[in-house]
Design an enzyme around this catalytic site. Structure first.
Site, PDB file in Angstrom:
ATOM      1  N   GLU A 183      33.301  32.740  44.380  1.00 33.97           N
ATOM      2  CA  GLU A 183      33.072  32.447  43.148  1.00 33.97           C
ATOM      3  C   GLU A 183      33.855  31.363  42.846  1.00 33.97           C
ATOM      4  O   GLU A 183      35.006  31.036  42.826  1.00 33.97           O
ATOM      5  CB  GLU A 183      33.709  33.661  42.299  1.00 33.97           C
ATOM      6  CG  GLU A 183      33.273  33.336  40.581  1.00 33.97           C
ATOM      7  CD  GLU A 183      33.911  34.734  39.853  1.00 33.97           C
ATOM      8  OE1 GLU A 183      33.684  34.727  38.657  1.00 33.97           O
ATOM      9  OE2 GLU A 183      34.521  35.610  40.657  1.00 33.97           O
ATOM     10  N   ASP A 225      39.428  34.692  30.660  1.00 36.41           N
ATOM     11  CA  ASP A 225      40.387  34.534  31.839  1.00 36.41           C
ATOM     12  C   ASP A 225      41.605  34.646  31.129  1.00 36.41           C
ATOM     13  O   ASP A 225      41.812  34.087  29.944  1.00 36.41           O
ATOM     14  CB  ASP A 225      40.226  33.042  32.192  1.00 36.41           C
ATOM     15  CG  ASP A 225      38.752  33.007  33.235  1.00 36.41           C
ATOM     16  OD1 ASP A 225      38.671  33.903  34.054  1.00 36.41           O
ATOM     17  OD2 ASP A 225      38.035  32.363  32.984  1.00 36.41           O
ATOM     18  N   TYR A 245      28.276  42.386  38.923  1.00 38.83           N
ATOM     19  CA  TYR A 245      29.798  42.099  38.766  1.00 38.83           C
ATOM     20  C   TYR A 245      30.354  43.251  37.818  1.00 38.83           C
ATOM     21  O   TYR A 245      30.030  43.220  36.594  1.00 38.83           O
ATOM     22  CB  TYR A 245      29.954  40.594  38.146  1.00 38.83           C
ATOM     23  CG  TYR A 245      31.422  40.462  38.182  1.00 38.83           C
ATOM     24  CD1 TYR A 245      32.653  40.892  37.603  1.00 38.83           C
ATOM     25  CD2 TYR A 245      31.533  39.115  38.729  1.00 38.83           C
ATOM     26  CE1 TYR A 245      33.832  40.482  37.962  1.00 38.83           C
ATOM     27  CE2 TYR A 245      32.959  38.390  38.600  1.00 38.83           C
ATOM     28  CZ  TYR A 245      33.949  38.999  38.086  1.00 38.83           C
ATOM     29  OH  TYR A 245      35.200  38.489  38.257  1.00 38.83           O
TER      30      TYR A 245
END
Length: 273
Positions: A60, A71, A186
């Site tokens: 990734e 994030d 995912y």
């Protein structure tokens, strides 16, 4: 897509082939996350090469963005550092192209936010990504209700558009997303942002099983996995193990290539059930 003197399959078919081979061999796919351009342009390429050397099959690759809302602080700092060095989406595609030129045949999934893709142009991006040797695209801030234009462009150019599910996903959302799923799903292991955690969520196995019952598409788990022991545990229940913050931390430290290589070697050895 040329890879040295031979043709390399890239795109959705490449992602599917990597997971199919791992499943036949009874193991999970280790998928490290790296920020393109961090700690610097050449070292970020060397990190990929080092991880491939210890058996990594799929990556990734993070496209730096000014507002990476999914994030945590470690990856935020890394992407900001890359932006300050002038890394752009075009530069990220050039990095993938260079890795292919060097003979790297691993799977490459670009993880980026939707605004840079829109600014670049979705059709142009997908065409250029395919030409560079990208296999899949991961866009965490693009919900399934709004991904039609990108999904169509990815389909036209043979790219996998990777979808997300979270522990909070309802049965209806699981059904809707699994119907669109391709390449792999995912699975976000927890609520919140990326970052190392001391322990895996207690309900992770139940979450994976709930999604597994709805699809045959491979399931890769990310967020919060930071040790080989945790990777081993995830490999017992999932088809892929995604590790980001722990690797980005090592990439920012001393001797990053050796540190990331050694860490990756331990992670690759985490077998599936």
């Amino acid at each position: 897509m040329e890879n040295g003197d031979r043709e390399l399959q890239t795109g959705l078919g490449h992602v599917e082939a990597i997971f199919a081979a791992a499943r036949r061999e009874g193991r999970a796919v280790f998928m490290p996350y790296l920020v393109i351009g961090h700690p610097d342009a050449e070292t970020s390429l060397a990190l990929v090469e080092a991880l491939v050397a210890v058996g990594t099959e799929m990556f990734e690759l993070g496209v730096p963005f000014s507002d990476p809302l999914a994030d945590g602080p470690v990856i935020q700092r890394a992407t900001q550092h890359a932006l300050e060095q002038g890394v752009t989406l075009a530069g990220c595609l050039a990095a993938v192209r260079e890795l292919r030129r060097r003979g790297i045949s691993a799977g490459f999934n670009l993880m980026g936010y939707v605004n840079p893709l829109l600014a670049y142009g979705l059709e142009r991006f997908c065409a250029d990504a395919t030409a560079a040797g990208v296999d899949g695209v991961i866009v965490p801030d693009l919900p399934p209700e709004e991904n039609g234009e990108l999904a169509a462009a990815c389909s036209r150019h043979g790219l996998a558009l990777i979808r997300f599910l979270a522990p909070t996903s309802t049965a209806a959302r699981v059904q809707a997303v699994t119907q669109q799923a391709e390449g792999f799903l995912y699975l976000v292991s927890l609520t919140g942002v990326t970052g190392a955690r001391e322990a895996l969520p207690v309900d992770l196995a139940a979450f994976v099983a709930r999604v597994r019952a709805a699809t045959t598409v491979p399931l890769a788990v990310g967020f919060g996995i930071s040790t080989p022991a945790q990777a081993h545990a995830v490999a017992q229940i999932a088809d892929g193990v995604i590790v980001g913050t722990a690797i980005v931390t090592l990439a920012a430290g001393p001797n990053p290539v050796a540190a990331v290589r050694d860490f990756g070697q331990a992670m690759v050895r985490a077998p599936a059930a």
